[in-house]
Design an enzyme around this catalytic site. Sequence first.
Site, PDB file in Angstrom:
ATOM      1  N   LYS A   1      48.332  40.027  37.572  1.00  0.00           N
ATOM      2  CA  LYS A   1      48.275  41.358  38.172  1.00  0.00           C
ATOM      3  C   LYS A   1      47.098  41.465  39.141  1.00  0.00           C
ATOM      4  O   LYS A   1      47.236  41.903  40.273  1.00  0.00           O
ATOM      5  CB  LYS A   1      48.054  42.337  37.010  1.00  0.00           C
ATOM      6  CG  LYS A   1      48.596  43.704  37.193  1.00  0.00           C
ATOM      7  CD  LYS A   1      48.185  44.597  36.034  1.00  0.00           C
ATOM      8  CE  LYS A   1      48.975  44.373  34.767  1.00  0.00           C
ATOM      9  NZ  LYS A   1      48.670  45.412  33.754  1.00  0.00           N
TER      10      LYS A   1
ATOM     11  N   LYS B   1      38.911  41.012  33.061  1.00  0.00           N
ATOM     12  CA  LYS B   1      39.188  42.459  33.085  1.00  0.00           C
ATOM     13  C   LYS B   1      40.489  42.755  32.370  1.00  0.00           C
ATOM     14  O   LYS B   1      41.482  42.035  32.521  1.00  0.00           O
ATOM     15  CB  LYS B   1      39.288  42.897  34.558  1.00  0.00           C
ATOM     16  CG  LYS B   1      39.373  44.370  34.770  1.00  0.00           C
ATOM     17  CD  LYS B   1      37.997  45.018  34.822  1.00  0.00           C
ATOM     18  CE  LYS B   1      38.094  46.528  34.778  1.00  0.00           C
ATOM     19  NZ  LYS B   1      38.343  47.038  33.421  1.00  0.00           N
TER      20      LYS B   1
ATOM     21  N   HIS C   1      38.918  32.115  36.403  1.00  0.00           N
ATOM     22  CA  HIS C   1      38.835  31.644  37.789  1.00  0.00           C
ATOM     23  C   HIS C   1      38.052  32.622  38.656  1.00  0.00           C
ATOM     24  O   HIS C   1      37.546  32.271  39.712  1.00  0.00           O
ATOM     25  CB  HIS C   1      40.231  31.384  38.379  1.00  0.00           C
ATOM     26  CG  HIS C   1      40.986  32.625  38.713  1.00  0.00           C
ATOM     27  ND1 HIS C   1      41.540  33.436  37.752  1.00  0.00           N
ATOM     28  CD2 HIS C   1      41.251  33.228  39.892  1.00  0.00           C
ATOM     29  CE1 HIS C   1      42.126  34.469  38.338  1.00  0.00           C
ATOM     30  NE2 HIS C   1      41.969  34.363  39.635  1.00  0.00           N
TER      31      HIS C   1
ATOM     32  N   LYS D   1      42.391  40.900  27.683  1.00  0.00           N
ATOM     33  CA  LYS D   1      42.966  42.042  26.955  1.00  0.00           C
ATOM     34  C   LYS D   1      42.334  42.089  25.571  1.00  0.00           C
ATOM     35  O   LYS D   1      41.966  41.050  25.013  1.00  0.00           O
ATOM     36  CB  LYS D   1      44.491  41.863  26.803  1.00  0.00           C
ATOM     37  CG  LYS D   1      45.218  43.151  26.554  1.00  0.00           C
ATOM     38  CD  LYS D   1      45.333  43.934  27.841  1.00  0.00           C
ATOM     39  CE  LYS D   1      46.284  45.058  27.825  1.00  0.00           C
ATOM     40  NZ  LYS D   1      46.592  45.457  29.211  1.00  0.00           N
TER      41      LYS D   1
ATOM     42  N   ASP E   1      44.905  41.603  44.725  1.00  0.00           N
ATOM     43  CA  ASP E   1      43.654  41.182  45.329  1.00  0.00           C
ATOM     44  C   ASP E   1      42.438  41.859  44.719  1.00  0.00           C
ATOM     45  O   ASP E   1      41.567  42.375  45.430  1.00  0.00           O
ATOM     46  CB  ASP E   1      43.691  41.544  46.831  1.00  0.00           C
ATOM     47  CG  ASP E   1      43.389  40.337  47.656  1.00  0.00           C
ATOM     48  OD1 ASP E   1      42.724  39.448  47.133  1.00  0.00           O
ATOM     49  OD2 ASP E   1      43.830  40.303  48.831  1.00  0.00           O
TER      50      ASP E   1
HETATM   51  N1  GLU Z   1      45.159  48.618  30.653  1.00  0.00           N
HETATM   52  C1  GLU Z   1      45.435  48.680  32.034  1.00  0.00           C
HETATM   53  C2  GLU Z   1      46.372  47.546  32.437  1.00  0.00           C
HETATM   54  O1  GLU Z   1      47.016  46.979  31.616  1.00  0.00           O
HETATM   55  C3  GLU Z   1      44.175  48.752  32.872  1.00  0.00           C
HETATM   56  C4  GLU Z   1      43.285  47.552  32.825  1.00  0.00           C
HETATM   57  C5  GLU Z   1      41.962  47.760  33.544  1.00  0.00           C
HETATM   58  O2  GLU Z   1      41.783  48.760  34.187  1.00  0.00           O
HETATM   59  O3  GLU Z   1      41.117  46.867  33.426  1.00  0.00           O
HETATM   60  O4  GLU Z   1      46.549  47.261  33.584  1.00  0.00           O
END
Ligand code: GLU
Length: 476
Positions: A100, A76, A71, A112, A105
Amino acid sequence: MYKNKQSKTIPCSFFNCIEKNFDKAARFIPIEKGLLEQIKACNSVYRMHFPVKIGKEIKVIEAYRVQHSHHKLPCKGGIRYSIKVNQDEIMTLAALMTYKCAIVDVPFGGAKGGIKIDPQTISKDNIEKITRRYTSELIRKNFIGPGIDVPAPDYGTGEREMSWIFDTFSSICPGDVNALACVTGKPISQGGVRGRKEATGLGVFYGIRELCRMKEDMLSVGLDVGLVGKKIIIQGLGNVGYHAATFFHEAGAIIVALAEREGAIYNKNGLDVSQVIFHLKNTRSILNFPGAKNIDNTEKALELECDILIPAALENVIHKNNVNQIKAKIIGEAANGPITPEADEILEKKGVIIIPDIYLNAGGVTVSYFEWLKNLSHVRYGRIEKRFSENMNAELLQVIENTCRKKISIEEKKIILKGAREIDLVRSGLEDTMISGFHKIRDLKKSSKIKNMRTAAFVLAINKIIESYEKSGIFP
Ligand code: GLU
């Protein structure tokens, strides 16, 4: 638990557990079921196997990258190296990333990655080989790039792995002026941002500190306002647990127990975190720390007397078999998914305040966002305005001194004149994000009469995602 076709009761998968939390929240959102289903679903799952020559043998490595939601782009989320990596786990962690990012925001979809290896038993050279090969597999399938999908550190990975990922990406995709933004959590010398390493632990600290400032909430669990003197147990002394422990210790909380894989240590008067780390580095174990009691069964540490329990290691550590022994009044989920849904319900009935993972450990991705922005803007934070603010502060101070006919000391001057450096800006951005995220969840919980912070956090996240679907016009 859920029933399978033969009607046998089997434990619910990690992904089902998160779906349950999602469904609880969805009851508060009057929107078409199909859209909720789309938000919940994992969009792309890339499971790969590739060969790597280790010594004289060819080993087949199993790895994953899951993009839960598109979306917002890029997707990330971290990459973990662990022998326990499996598709269900990576899908769940990718979904948690989506929620998260929405809560704090940060304009990303969730993702992942994971490689099923035990990095403790593999040499550095071979970890490098595996990391580089994994990166080239991601490039081949268009699963990495500054605007596509941006990995970061997670369990078992750190700056070193991120710099190999960047190096592989930039050598296979030369000429991309934004290549640095293909991964975050890099060393400062390779485009990293100051403050990223401790970001998740510091975010955990800011989130719990904010709860402890709320008189009404503290009263509900019979505690005083503030962090000073609060008894804290932390499970996991990795990057997140270690930094969180340090910040709580510095703020005057009492770290009564620390738990690691090999066992836990306990001292009711408090443990000096930096001394414990020193001991750990010297002896490769936290056990036998002077003045502390060893607890051989590390899980038992969770059941000790304390005010705040912070699981900062892995998922599902608080479950139906140990939940009734938990004595903490507040649980801060620094790890992802440390409480099973059954345990969660029991704790809620007991009145324990749970600060949910999808908010509390979002500090890492928040600062990753700052790193990504820095890489795309090609300028260090503070470079443009630092000197200007120092000059302005000096002029202002001069006027004040002249008007008051009083000079301040050199030490005081240093503090007042200082312009913001990169670390100051990153930390203030993180603090603001964590404080405002906390209040958004708390206010929503109150105004919608939601029973717990987890459901409120999910409602907040889902509403945010719906908003961006609506803006994009995908569902007119
Ligand atoms: N691995 C971390 C998390 O689970 C950081 C992820 C990130 O910075 O993209 O939030």
